[in-house]
Design an enzyme around this catalytic site. Structure first.
Site, mmCIF file in Angstrom:
data_model
loop_
_atom_site.group_PDB
_atom_site.id
_atom_site.type_symbol
_atom_site.label_atom_id
_atom_site.label_comp_id
_atom_site.label_asym_id
_atom_site.label_seq_id
_atom_site.Cartn_x
_atom_site.Cartn_y
_atom_site.Cartn_z
ATOM 1 N N ASN A 1 -6.007 -3.778 -6.520
ATOM 2 C CA ASN A 1 -6.137 -5.720 -6.620
ATOM 3 C C ASN A 1 -5.911 -5.204 -8.139
ATOM 4 O OD1 ASN A 1 -7.550 -5.254 -3.671
ATOM 5 N ND2 ASN A 1 -8.915 -4.917 -4.555
ATOM 6 N N GLU B 1 -3.283 7.221 7.810
ATOM 7 C CA GLU B 1 -4.224 8.325 6.832
ATOM 8 C C GLU B 1 -5.612 8.803 7.363
ATOM 9 O OE1 GLU B 1 -4.941 5.720 2.971
ATOM 10 O OE2 GLU B 1 -6.376 5.150 3.315
ATOM 11 N N LYS C 1 1.031 -0.964 -0.144
ATOM 12 C CA LYS C 1 0.053 0.033 -0.319
ATOM 13 C C LYS C 1 0.963 1.133 -0.228
ATOM 14 C CE LYS C 1 -4.193 -1.721 1.571
ATOM 15 N NZ LYS C 1 -4.642 -2.384 2.281
ATOM 16 N N GLU D 1 -6.059 1.856 -2.945
ATOM 17 C CA GLU D 1 -5.022 0.484 -3.531
ATOM 18 C C GLU D 1 -5.528 -0.129 -4.706
ATOM 19 O OE1 GLU D 1 -5.212 -2.650 -1.880
ATOM 20 O OE2 GLU D 1 -7.378 -3.166 -0.833
ATOM 21 N N ASN E 1 -15.055 -4.186 7.463
ATOM 22 C CA ASN E 1 -14.665 -4.241 5.991
ATOM 23 C C ASN E 1 -14.154 -4.708 5.203
ATOM 24 O OD1 ASN E 1 -13.151 -0.994 7.067
ATOM 25 N ND2 ASN E 1 -11.867 -2.133 9.146
HETATM 26 P P1 ADP Z 1 -12.807 -7.552 -3.245
HETATM 27 O O1 ADP Z 1 -12.454 -6.858 -3.100
HETATM 28 O O2 ADP Z 1 -12.509 -8.681 -4.705
HETATM 29 O O3 ADP Z 1 -13.777 -8.423 -2.362
HETATM 30 P P2 ADP Z 1 -11.614 -9.091 -0.697
HETATM 31 O O4 ADP Z 1 -10.658 -8.191 -0.019
HETATM 32 O O5 ADP Z 1 -13.274 -9.765 -0.156
HETATM 33 O O6 ADP Z 1 -11.362 -8.704 -2.496
HETATM 34 O O7 ADP Z 1 -10.708 -10.350 -0.827
HETATM 35 C C1 ADP Z 1 -11.011 -11.541 -1.979
HETATM 36 C C2 ADP Z 1 -10.624 -13.042 -2.006
HETATM 37 O O8 ADP Z 1 -9.199 -12.950 -1.214
HETATM 38 C C3 ADP Z 1 -11.340 -13.461 -1.209
HETATM 39 O O9 ADP Z 1 -12.015 -14.208 -1.297
HETATM 40 C C4 ADP Z 1 -10.431 -12.758 0.627
HETATM 41 O O10 ADP Z 1 -10.254 -14.182 1.903
HETATM 42 C C5 ADP Z 1 -9.216 -13.385 -0.403
HETATM 43 N N1 ADP Z 1 -8.155 -12.700 0.115
HETATM 44 C C6 ADP Z 1 -7.844 -11.321 -0.085
HETATM 45 N N2 ADP Z 1 -6.758 -10.368 0.611
HETATM 46 C C7 ADP Z 1 -6.228 -11.298 1.072
HETATM 47 C C8 ADP Z 1 -4.987 -12.141 2.018
HETATM 48 N N3 ADP Z 1 -4.542 -11.209 2.381
HETATM 49 N N4 ADP Z 1 -4.748 -13.549 2.407
HETATM 50 C C9 ADP Z 1 -5.849 -14.273 1.793
HETATM 51 N N5 ADP Z 1 -6.891 -14.142 1.755
HETATM 52 C C10 ADP Z 1 -6.900 -13.448 0.744
HETATM 53 P P1 ADP Z 2 -7.897 -3.866 2.159
HETATM 54 O O1 ADP Z 2 -6.702 -3.809 1.235
HETATM 55 O O2 ADP Z 2 -8.162 -4.727 3.089
HETATM 56 O O3 ADP Z 2 -9.666 -4.194 0.936
HETATM 57 P P2 ADP Z 2 -8.399 -0.786 1.688
HETATM 58 O O4 ADP Z 2 -7.334 0.127 1.888
HETATM 59 O O5 ADP Z 2 -9.192 -1.749 0.262
HETATM 60 O O6 ADP Z 2 -8.134 -2.357 2.462
HETATM 61 O O7 ADP Z 2 -9.973 -0.945 3.099
HETATM 62 C C1 ADP Z 2 -10.812 -1.730 3.364
HETATM 63 C C2 ADP Z 2 -11.986 -0.538 3.478
HETATM 64 O O8 ADP Z 2 -11.901 0.464 4.217
HETATM 65 C C3 ADP Z 2 -12.441 0.188 2.541
HETATM 66 O O9 ADP Z 2 -13.386 -0.459 1.271
HETATM 67 C C4 ADP Z 2 -13.287 1.188 3.013
HETATM 68 O O10 ADP Z 2 -14.808 0.973 3.213
HETATM 69 C C5 ADP Z 2 -12.297 2.028 4.643
HETATM 70 N N1 ADP Z 2 -11.571 2.132 4.139
HETATM 71 C C6 ADP Z 2 -9.766 2.058 4.759
HETATM 72 N N2 ADP Z 2 -9.416 3.332 4.103
HETATM 73 C C7 ADP Z 2 -10.507 4.620 4.352
HETATM 74 C C8 ADP Z 2 -9.960 5.923 4.676
HETATM 75 N N3 ADP Z 2 -9.200 5.896 4.123
HETATM 76 N N4 ADP Z 2 -11.340 6.480 5.382
HETATM 77 C C9 ADP Z 2 -12.655 5.873 5.494
HETATM 78 N N5 ADP Z 2 -12.402 4.567 5.378
HETATM 79 C C10 ADP Z 2 -11.403 3.618 4.542
HETATM 80 MG MG MG Z 3 -9.458 -3.290 -0.827
#
Ligand code: ADP
Ligand code: ADP
Ligand code: MG
Length: 675
Positions: A299, A209, A125, A297, A244
């Site tokens: 993906n 942040e 990130k 971020e 989240n």
């Molecule tokens: P999306 O934004 O597509 O919903 P998710 O964060 O829910 O993505 O993750 C998609 C899939 O990847 C899920 O099956 C989740 O359990 C798996 N996943 C995501 N991040 C990780 C991680 N760091 N380690 C293991 N599994 C992960």
């Molecule tokens: P992950 O890798 O676990 O998906 P993200 O950075 O995408 O992590 O954040 C996951 C969730 O957390 C986002 O979908 C949002 O709901 C919340 N979030 C992340 N960053 C912020 C922020 N700066 N302010 C408010 N909500 C946030």
């Molecule tokens: Mg995310």
């Protein structure tokens, strides 16, 4: 798709390095393209739907993912032994591991995903935010760098202004994230995030942040090829989240206008171009209610919620990933793409919405998805990797299925989703169907006023179902009477061998705290129910139900409905959408008796500590004879990647601790007992 797909030059055989729903999803597209499939599987998945559907299957190890789905070498070996030319990693597991993508190409196997350098650039990130900033992408105000200690964190936070968010740089899946409201919380929160990040990702770098209040999560789907073309496929809004993590997604977003949509699309493609992105990927933004948007971020994989994008664009994202991986140029430019209609997806999880969404496990005793395909001007699509009788195990993600719907308008598609959820029946593990139904029926959801705090705002005391509406009470009354009539008719047959002459007409229905006098009459279409105190008549037609079936469908006063039914003493236990009720069907005489009975009292469980979910006891921190204080940890129960700390709810003397480390417990099993 207007033209039959051109498949010459694509791969002859693809290996799928994943399981469950996404493996099945990828096999479907391969079949359509005439590509042979190999699926790898753990011991737990040897008899899975994906294994049954694939042309070939290769066992790669025991159930834990670390010993099977995450072992890159075994997957590459499986490609060699089966002659697969390419690997699709799905999502999760190895999908975002640059080293695996590199190992594939070293072995002469095509990784169906972005190039390893792009995965690396976006995998972290902190690094990805630096990259985004350089590409002119709006980032959340904060400190794009590693935090050294609590003092450093507090100084930065004071500069940004509270509330702030601490995030693990290596984080994902909603783990390693904490909101900090003020300086007093900082040291504790930092230690907690670092510990979680070390445990989950083996990397404890944390950054800070600004926390955007009442934000929305809106993400842009991008697609690139190996010739430098990049397009975006518009956005998905994924603001309905718990812990989240996304639960309901839709496309397009009800918030955006054409200008903001174009601006977000431009920034997302600029970032993708900057890292030489050459596959399907997603750029996530957090968006405030005034439509300012900030990069979160990227993906670098297919996203769980990709079906909503497919439904509004008519593209198959897995097919596009396969084509660009094979070196084909994109067959369209940005100007060829447009949004058609609206799509919504509901993630159906094995979790108990009535117990704070705790994960659940077990055999799918019944698994009956609603009919799919085109229905009038709606399309229903169910992506699942399970069949009735399959096991939802503690080893993997607790998602059972993804139900998606498409329609010409947002209002229409939400109605279509609500109706399809009604017809989905699952028994065995706890599931979130009632919760999904509740959201579809909420005026706030229907109005599109979403935020990531939606679930917390709308269900501040947790989810306990919704009160039945007057229409739902009518449905309960009609369904209970119709079932009762069918059952007593059948019992009549069995007892006498004769058709009962005239069934009883007058009944008293007890539902939702009321007693209703009902007079029944058979009609040509079905049943007429005269509600005698209210002076109106309900008309039930097109009844679909036989005794023993768990789902009843019909048309009440011209409107179709379906509900879940189970027999209970003197009546039925019913659920329509998010409303549950116990309904009694009594004769007027027994209704009179019923009126005089004292209300039933629930058994006293206040001395018991019960397990809130099925799982494994991984720690026991109290012993019999100990005096504990409210809030003290008694034991820890773990299931599905989640640890649940069981704390004493009050002060007192423990008479018994009923479990030890290593015990498997079911939901409501007694863990400990107060004296
Ligand atoms: P999306 O934004 O597509 O919903 P998710 O964060 O829910 O993505 O993750 C998609 C899939 O990847 C899920 O099956 C989740 O359990 C798996 N996943 C995501 N991040 C990780 C991680 N760091 N380690 C293991 N599994 C992960
Ligand atoms: P992950 O890798 O676990 O998906 P993200 O950075 O995408 O992590 O954040 C996951 C969730 O957390 C986002 O979908 C949002 O709901 C919340 N979030 C992340 N960053 C912020 C922020 N700066 N302010 C408010 N909500 C946030
Ligand atoms: Mg995310």
């Amino acid at each position: 798709m207007p033209n039959p797909p051109k498949t010459s030059g694509l791969f002859a055989k693809i290996l799928i390095a994943n399981r469950g729903e996404v493996a099945v999803r990828i096999i479907r597209t391969c079949r359509r393209l005439g590509i042979a499939t190999v699926v790898v599987h753990s011991e737990a998945d040897a008899a899975s739907l994906a294994v049954q559907m694939a042309d070939e299957a290769v066992a790669i190890g025991p159930a834990p993912a670390a010993q099977s789905y995450l072992v890159g070498d075994r997957i590459i070996e499986a490609c060699r032994s089966t002659g697969a030319q390419a690997v699709h990693p799905g999502f999760g597991f190895l999908s975002e591991r640059a080293d695996f993508a590199r190992a594939c190409s070293d072995a002469g196997i095509v990784f169906i995903g972005p190039n390893p350098a792009a995965i690396e650039a976006m995998g972290d990130k902190i690094a990805s935010k630096r990259c985004a900033q350089a590409a002119g992408v709006a980032c959340v105000p904060g400190h794009i760098g590693q935090i050294e200690d609590a003092g450093h964190a507090a100084r930065i936070a004071a500069g940004i202004g509270y509330p702030v968010m601490l995030k693990a740089s290596a984080g994902g899946g909603g783990k390693g994230i904490r909101v900090v409201q003020g300086e007093a919380e900082m040291a504790g929160a930092l230690a907690a995030v670092q510990a979680e990040a070390r445990g989950a990702f083996g990397d404890d770098r944390v950054f800070i942040e600004k926390f955007i209040t009442e934000p929305r999560h809106i993400e842009v789907q991008v697609l690139g090829d190996k010739l430098g073309h990049v397009v975006h496929l518009f956005e998905r809004e994924c603001s309905i989240q718990r812990r989240n993590q996304k639960v309901i997604e839709e496309a397009p977003s009800p918030l955006l206008d054409a200008g903001v949509r174009a601006a977000m699309g431009e920034q997302a493609t600029a970032l993708a171009r900057a890292v030489g992105y050459d596959s399907a990927g997603t750029v996530e933004f957090v968006v405030s209610q005034d439509k300012s948007f900030y990069f979160l971020e990227m993906n670098t994989r297919l996203q769980v919620e990709h079906p909503v994008t497919e439904l509004i664009t008519g593209l198959d994202l897995v097919e596009q990933m396969i084509r660009v991986a094979a070196g084909e140029p994109l067959g369209f430019g940005q100007e060829d793409l447009s949004i058609k209609g609206w799509a919504v997806e509901s993630r159906i999880y094995a979790e108990d919405p009535y117990r704070n969404f705790l994960p659940s496990i077990g055999r799918l005793v019944r698994y009956r998805p609603p009919p799919d395909g085109a229905q009038g001007d709606l399309v229903i699509r169910n992506d699942a990797g399970v069949r009735e009788g399959d096991e939802i195990s503690i080893h993997y993600d607790p998602m059972i299925a993804k139900l998606a719907a498409w329609g010409p308008t947002r209002e229409g598609v939400i109605g279509g989703m609500a109706a399809a959820l009604e017809r989905f029946h699952i028994s065995g593990p706890a599931h979130n169907l009632p919760f999904l139904s509740a959201v579809m029926d909420q005026p706030r959801f229907r109005s599109g006023a979403l935020s990531t705090a939606y679930i917390a705002d709308e269900f501040p005391q947790g989810f306990h179902g919704l009160e039945p509406t007057p229409r739902q009470i009518d449905i309960f009354v009609a369904a209970a009477c119709a079932m009762h009539r069918l059952q007593s008719r059948r019992n009549g047959h069995a007892a006498t061998g004769l058709r009962q002459a005239t069934p009883r007409q007058d009944w008293v229905i007890v539902v939702a705290g009321a007693m209703l006098a009902v007079r029944l009459a058979d009609t040509l279409e079905g049943l007429a129910l005269e509600l005698r105190d209210e002076g109106r008549t309900l008309r039930l037609a097109a009844l679909e139900w036989r005794p023993g079936q768990p789902l009843l469908a019909g048309v009440l006063d011209g409107e179709p409905f379906a509900l879940e039914v189970a027999a209970a003493a003197e009546g039925f236990q019913l659920r329509h959408r998010a409303a549950r009720a116990r309904v009694l069907v009594l004769t007027p005489v027994s209704a009179e008796l019923h009126r005089r009975l004292p209300p039933r009292r629930a058994p006293d469980t206040s001395r018991l500590v019960l397990s809130p979910m099925p799982g494994l006891v991984v720690a026991v921190e109290a012993i019999a004879g100990q005096e504990v204080k409210a809030g003290e940890t008694l034991c820890i129960v773990e299931a599905m990647k989640m640890q649940n700390i069981i704390r004493a709810e009050r002060d007192g003397l423990l008479a018994e601790v009923a479990v030890k480390i290593g015990d498997s417990v079911s939901a409501d099993e007694i863990l400990a007992r107060f004296a």
